[in-house]
Design a protein around this motif. Structure first.
Motif, short mmCIF file in Angstrom:
data_model
loop_
_atom_site.label_atom_id
_atom_site.label_comp_id
_atom_site.label_asym_id
_atom_site.label_seq_id
_atom_site.Cartn_x
_atom_site.Cartn_y
_atom_site.Cartn_z
N ALA A 91 -4.04 25.34 79.69
CA ALA A 91 -2.63 25.12 79.36
C ALA A 91 -1.78 26.04 80.22
CB ALA A 91 -2.36 25.38 77.88
N ILE A 92 -0.50 25.72 80.32
CA ILE A 92 0.47 26.60 80.97
C ILE A 92 1.56 26.95 79.96
CG2 ILE A 92 0.02 25.67 83.28
CD1 ILE A 92 2.64 24.07 83.00
N ASP A 93 2.39 27.89 80.30
CA ASP A 93 3.44 28.35 79.38
C ASP A 93 4.56 27.32 79.30
OD1 ASP A 93 4.53 30.41 77.68
OD2 ASP A 93 6.02 30.79 79.24
N TYR A 94 4.74 26.72 78.11
CA TYR A 94 5.80 25.75 77.89
C TYR A 94 6.18 25.80 76.40
CZ TYR A 94 8.37 21.30 78.08
OH TYR A 94 9.34 20.33 78.00
N PRO A 95 6.86 26.91 76.01
CA PRO A 95 7.21 27.08 74.59
C PRO A 95 8.09 25.96 74.07
CG PRO A 95 7.60 29.10 75.87
CD PRO A 95 7.34 28.00 76.85
N PRO A 96 7.93 25.57 72.78
CA PRO A 96 6.95 26.09 71.82
C PRO A 96 5.66 25.30 71.80
CG PRO A 96 8.43 24.63 70.67
CD PRO A 96 8.88 24.63 72.13
N TYR A 97 5.49 24.37 72.75
CA TYR A 97 4.29 23.55 72.76
C TYR A 97 3.07 24.40 73.11
CZ TYR A 97 7.83 19.86 72.98
OH TYR A 97 8.91 19.06 72.72
N THR A 98 3.17 25.13 74.20
CA THR A 98 2.12 26.06 74.61
C THR A 98 2.79 27.37 75.04
OG1 THR A 98 2.15 25.04 76.82
CG2 THR A 98 0.44 24.30 75.30
#
Length: 227
Positions: free
Chosen positions: A11-18
């Motif tokens: 995963a990569i950083d994509y708040p609030p999903y990841t």
């Protein structure tokens, strides 16, 4: 007792999903959904992160099992198995609670409001392409605060991403959002490599677990922890 299986998902950083913290620990809505879904079918998940382009190439060549979460694109059909829908993204008008949004139905209605969007983000480029007058802001926080403390009516932004940050700022009681009737949501999926061994079965197992947490209410509980 049957042996518990393991799978590694990127995963990569994509708040609030990841959400990826400074120590590369992963959390977020989709992370928890994937973890809970696999747990229902006896599979433990290790989550890792890497640059998106590296992840994409590794998926294409079958070097890694999967990635969460990605949108369905024609170019990805050749090498990706898509799960049932994990989550979705909606682009919305974010406003102060007392803003009159009675004339706001379609995206083009934004022309009647003072609007801003984050510079160079897809939503700001969309406003520009549709020739909808707007100002540019540099980040999420300034965009949120602009509708409360500046002469801005609408911040055009992704719904869950904005609401997650609004909650962190303690402003959830002062903010509302409105979706557009002419804007479709973008669905996100667990994406498994077609050429990684065992992924056809893994996809079936994941979908079984995902349906279980949807019907049990566990999916809603996950959302409630972030929004």
């Amino acid at each position: 007792m049957a042996e518990v299986k393991h799978v590694e998902i990127f995963a990569i950083d994509y708040p609030p999903y990841t959400i990826v913290d400074d120590q590369n620990n992963l959390s977020g809505i989709d992370i928890e959904v994937v973890k809970a879904s696999f747990a229902k079918v006896g599979i433990k998940v290790k989550f890792s992160t890497a640059p998106w382009e590296r992840i994409r190439k590794n998926l294409e060549h079958g070097y890694i099992a999967g990635y969460t979460s990605c949108a369905r694109r024609p170019a990805r059909e050749a090498y990706i198995l898509f799960s049932d829908k994990v989550s979705e993204a909606n682009q919305v008008a974010l406003m102060a609670n007392d803003t009159d949004d009675s004339q706001l139905t379609k995206l083009t209605d934004l022309s009647q409001y003072k609007v801003n969007a984050i510079e160079a983000w897809a939503m700001q480029k969309e406003l520009a392409s549709k020739e909808i007058p707007h100002s540019k802001t540099q980040d999420m926080d300034s965009g949120i605060r602009s509708v409360l403390f500046r002469d801005i009516d609408v911040f055009y932004i992704g719904e869950l991403t904005a609401l997650y940050r609004v909650r962190q700022l303690g402003l959830q009681d002062k903010i509302k959002t409105k979706r557009f009737t002419d804007k479709e949501s973008v669905s996100f999926y667990l994406c498994l490599s077609k050429t990684y061994p065992g992924n056809t079965l893994l996809l079936e197992q994941f979908n079984t677990g995902l349906e279980h947490i949807k019907t049990s209410g566990e999916l809603d509980e996950i959302y409630d922890r972030y929004l």
